[in-house]
Enzyme design. Sequence first.
Site, PDB file in Angstrom:
ATOM      1  N   GLU A   1      -3.632   3.683   6.960  1.00 48.14           N
ATOM      2  CA  GLU A   1      -3.563   3.536   5.498  1.00 48.14           C
ATOM      3  C   GLU A   1      -4.230   4.755   4.862  1.00 48.14           C
ATOM      4  OE1 GLU A   1      -4.510  -0.301   3.771  1.00 48.14           O
ATOM      5  OE2 GLU A   1      -5.388   0.673   2.005  1.00 48.14           O
TER       6      GLU A   1
ATOM      7  N   ARG B   1       0.816  -1.224   0.000  1.00 48.58           N
ATOM      8  CA  ARG B   1       0.000   0.000   0.000  1.00 48.58           C
ATOM      9  C   ARG B   1       0.850   1.273   0.000  1.00 48.58           C
ATOM     10  NH1 ARG B   1      -2.273  -3.227  -1.624  1.00 48.58           N
ATOM     11  NH2 ARG B   1      -4.049  -4.395  -0.843  1.00 48.58           N
TER      12      ARG B   1
ATOM     13  N   SER C   1      -9.898   0.747   3.865  1.00 47.21           N
ATOM     14  CA  SER C   1      -9.195   0.242   5.058  1.00 47.21           C
ATOM     15  C   SER C   1      -8.573   1.413   5.811  1.00 47.21           C
ATOM     16  CB  SER C   1      -8.089  -0.730   4.654  1.00 47.21           C
ATOM     17  OG  SER C   1      -8.667  -1.880   4.112  1.00 47.21           O
TER      18      SER C   1
HETATM   19  C1  LIG Z   1     -15.455   1.046  -0.115  1.00 48.05           C
HETATM   20  C2  LIG Z   1     -13.971   1.091  -0.362  1.00 48.05           C
HETATM   21  C3  LIG Z   1     -13.283  -0.094  -0.621  1.00 48.05           C
HETATM   22  C4  LIG Z   1     -11.899  -0.065  -0.842  1.00 48.05           C
HETATM   23  N1  LIG Z   1     -11.254  -1.243  -1.091  1.00 48.05           N
HETATM   24  C5  LIG Z   1      -9.916  -1.223  -1.363  1.00 48.05           C
HETATM   25  C6  LIG Z   1      -9.214  -2.441  -1.649  1.00 48.05           C
HETATM   26  O1  LIG Z   1      -9.784  -3.530  -1.676  1.00 48.05           O
HETATM   27  N2  LIG Z   1      -7.886  -2.354  -1.905  1.00 48.05           N
HETATM   28  C7  LIG Z   1      -7.202  -1.163  -1.904  1.00 48.05           C
HETATM   29  O2  LIG Z   1      -5.990  -1.142  -2.171  1.00 48.05           O
HETATM   30  N3  LIG Z   1      -7.841  -0.008  -1.618  1.00 48.05           N
HETATM   31  C8  LIG Z   1      -9.171  -0.009  -1.354  1.00 48.05           C
HETATM   32  N4  LIG Z   1      -9.811   1.163  -1.056  1.00 48.05           N
HETATM   33  C9  LIG Z   1      -9.020   2.413  -0.944  1.00 48.05           C
HETATM   34  C10 LIG Z   1      -8.883   3.241  -2.236  1.00 48.05           C
HETATM   35  O3  LIG Z   1      -9.936   2.959  -3.148  1.00 48.05           O
HETATM   36  C11 LIG Z   1      -7.525   3.059  -2.907  1.00 48.05           C
HETATM   37  O4  LIG Z   1      -6.456   3.408  -2.070  1.00 48.05           O
HETATM   38  C12 LIG Z   1      -7.420   3.905  -4.195  1.00 48.05           C
HETATM   39  O5  LIG Z   1      -6.241   3.534  -4.877  1.00 48.05           O
HETATM   40  C13 LIG Z   1      -7.400   5.407  -3.934  1.00 48.05           C
HETATM   41  O6  LIG Z   1      -7.583   6.065  -5.177  1.00 48.05           O
HETATM   42  P1  LIG Z   1      -8.225   7.521  -5.253  1.00 48.05           P
HETATM   43  O7  LIG Z   1      -8.227   7.927  -6.677  1.00 48.05           O
HETATM   44  O8  LIG Z   1      -9.528   7.562  -4.558  1.00 48.05           O
HETATM   45  O9  LIG Z   1      -7.136   8.350  -4.462  1.00 48.05           O
HETATM   46  P2  LIG Z   1      -7.387   9.375  -3.265  1.00 48.05           P
HETATM   47  O10 LIG Z   1      -8.070   8.692  -2.142  1.00 48.05           O
HETATM   48  O11 LIG Z   1      -8.016  10.618  -3.794  1.00 48.05           O
HETATM   49  O12 LIG Z   1      -5.873   9.685  -2.868  1.00 48.05           O
HETATM   50  C14 LIG Z   1      -5.090   8.700  -2.239  1.00 48.05           C
HETATM   51  C15 LIG Z   1      -3.644   9.193  -2.212  1.00 48.05           C
HETATM   52  O13 LIG Z   1      -3.151   9.271  -3.540  1.00 48.05           O
HETATM   53  C16 LIG Z   1      -2.756  10.596  -3.888  1.00 48.05           C
HETATM   54  N5  LIG Z   1      -3.119  10.771  -5.295  1.00 48.05           N
HETATM   55  C17 LIG Z   1      -4.297  10.497  -5.906  1.00 48.05           C
HETATM   56  N6  LIG Z   1      -4.200  10.697  -7.240  1.00 48.05           N
HETATM   57  C18 LIG Z   1      -2.932  11.118  -7.467  1.00 48.05           C
HETATM   58  C19 LIG Z   1      -2.189  11.486  -8.655  1.00 48.05           C
HETATM   59  N7  LIG Z   1      -2.753  11.488  -9.870  1.00 48.05           N
HETATM   60  N8  LIG Z   1      -0.891  11.852  -8.515  1.00 48.05           N
HETATM   61  C20 LIG Z   1      -0.295  11.883  -7.288  1.00 48.05           C
HETATM   62  N9  LIG Z   1      -0.942  11.560  -6.135  1.00 48.05           N
HETATM   63  C21 LIG Z   1      -2.235  11.194  -6.238  1.00 48.05           C
HETATM   64  C22 LIG Z   1      -3.496  11.503  -2.906  1.00 48.05           C
HETATM   65  O14 LIG Z   1      -2.776  12.702  -2.679  1.00 48.05           O
HETATM   66  C23 LIG Z   1      -3.509  10.619  -1.647  1.00 48.05           C
HETATM   67  O15 LIG Z   1      -2.278  10.702  -0.976  1.00 48.05           O
HETATM   68  C24 LIG Z   1     -11.189   1.171  -0.820  1.00 48.05           C
HETATM   69  C25 LIG Z   1     -11.894   2.357  -0.567  1.00 48.05           C
HETATM   70  C26 LIG Z   1     -13.266   2.326  -0.345  1.00 48.05           C
HETATM   71  C27 LIG Z   1     -13.979   3.629  -0.096  1.00 48.05           C
END
Ligand SMILES: Cc1cc2nc3c(=O)[nH]c(=O)nc-3n(C[C@H](O)[C@H](O)[C@H](O)COP(=O)(O)OP(=O)(O)OC[C@H]3O[C@@H](n4cnc5c(N)ncnc54)[C@H](O)[C@@H]3O)c2cc1C
Length: 309
Positions: free
Chosen positions: A293, A173, A223
């Site tokens: 996380e 992660r 998580s």
């Molecule tokens: C219901 C639910 C279930 C989930 N299940 C899982 C799972 O099974 N496995 C898992 O790994 N995760 C899971 N997640 C967590 C999440 O979906 C992941 O971590 C996902 O990769 C985050 O992507 P995001 O676009 O929403 O990023 P954000 O939440 O918007 O950002 C996360 C981080 O990435 C950075 N970031 C985002 N985009 C960029 C970019 N283009 N350039 C630089 N930095 C950036 C942000 O600054 C922040 O630090 C879950 C979340 C939810 C709500």
Amino acid sequence: MTSLPDWLQGADGAVMPDAPLAPYVWFRVGGAAQWLFMPKTPEDLAQVLRTKPADVPLTVLGVGSNVLVRDGGIRGLVVRLGSGFNGIAVGDDHTLRAGAAVPDAMVAKTAAKAGIAGLEFFCGIPGTVGGACVMNAGCYGAETCDVFVEAEALTPDGQTVRLSPEDMGFSYRRSQAASRGLIFVAATFKGRADTPANIQARMDEISARRAESQPIREKTGGSTFKNPDGHKSWQLIDQAGWRGRGVGGAKFSDLHANFLINTGTATAADLEATGEQARRQVKDQTGVELHWEIKRLGEPMPVSHTVSS
Ligand SMILES: Cc1cc2nc3c(=O)[nH]c(=O)nc-3n(C[C@H](O)[C@H](O)[C@H](O)COP(=O)(O)OP(=O)(O)OC[C@H]3O[C@@H](n4cnc5c(N)ncnc54)[C@H](O)[C@@H]3O)c2cc1C
């Protein structure tokens, strides 16, 4: 009201001062961005990064599925990638290139249609390609680093760089490259051949497992804590008595004890306090340290002090 600084005035894309961020994050809580910028293209973004003073903080948001924005909001520039980052194309040799704003589910769906296996796990992650590169997102035994070929990113001063798997420094992660303040604009993934029907069947299985075990329709952030070596965070939180419990309008989910939930009235402070109290109790009872996380961004609401005469 915050005015627009010179370096943002000619920016191409939407620019909003004092922009509430709650609508852009899954928890639906948190304060405002000092300046929210939604560039249309990587060139627009690079141009702003080249003129932005280095001491103005920079924060990037995907779809906010793994962040908690604190109630006092985020100082400086907050970037949310727009339509110019939504391209997706199938390449040779079972590869697929996707812009950083493409939803992970779209990566899985496009790969399945093209007969590219191995990217099915993306259908279980509600984030974007950019977020997956930063978080090394994964589920059910597969993660981003398993299928990653290359990413394109902008440095904080607007230079374009390409990153190999080694450059990314992926671990559980986490990607080490992300800690250099890079903004990912696109990534290429590689799978292997299989029939669309077989791939779709595996995706259906992942979706069914998620619906059973995760509160996917709630205001949550995924998580809350990483799994410590040899432990499951949900079990430690459950054993400490925090399943279904919390502070104010926040609680840990009844369905999955490592998911924090905004029941509708939570503040970001409620959510963070719930996580911190559970974390302390787990440490006191078991000696195991839980690490967040969820990325906590911005500042708490300033405490107002009344001066008595
Ligand atoms: C219901 C639910 C279930 C989930 N299940 C899982 C799972 O099974 N496995 C898992 O790994 N995760 C899971 N997640 C967590 C999440 O979906 C992941 O971590 C996902 O990769 C985050 O992507 P995001 O676009 O929403 O990023 P954000 O939440 O918007 O950002 C996360 C981080 O990435 C950075 N970031 C985002 N985009 C960029 C970019 N283009 N350039 C630089 N930095 C950036 C942000 O600054 C922040 O630090 C879950 C979340 C939810 C709500």
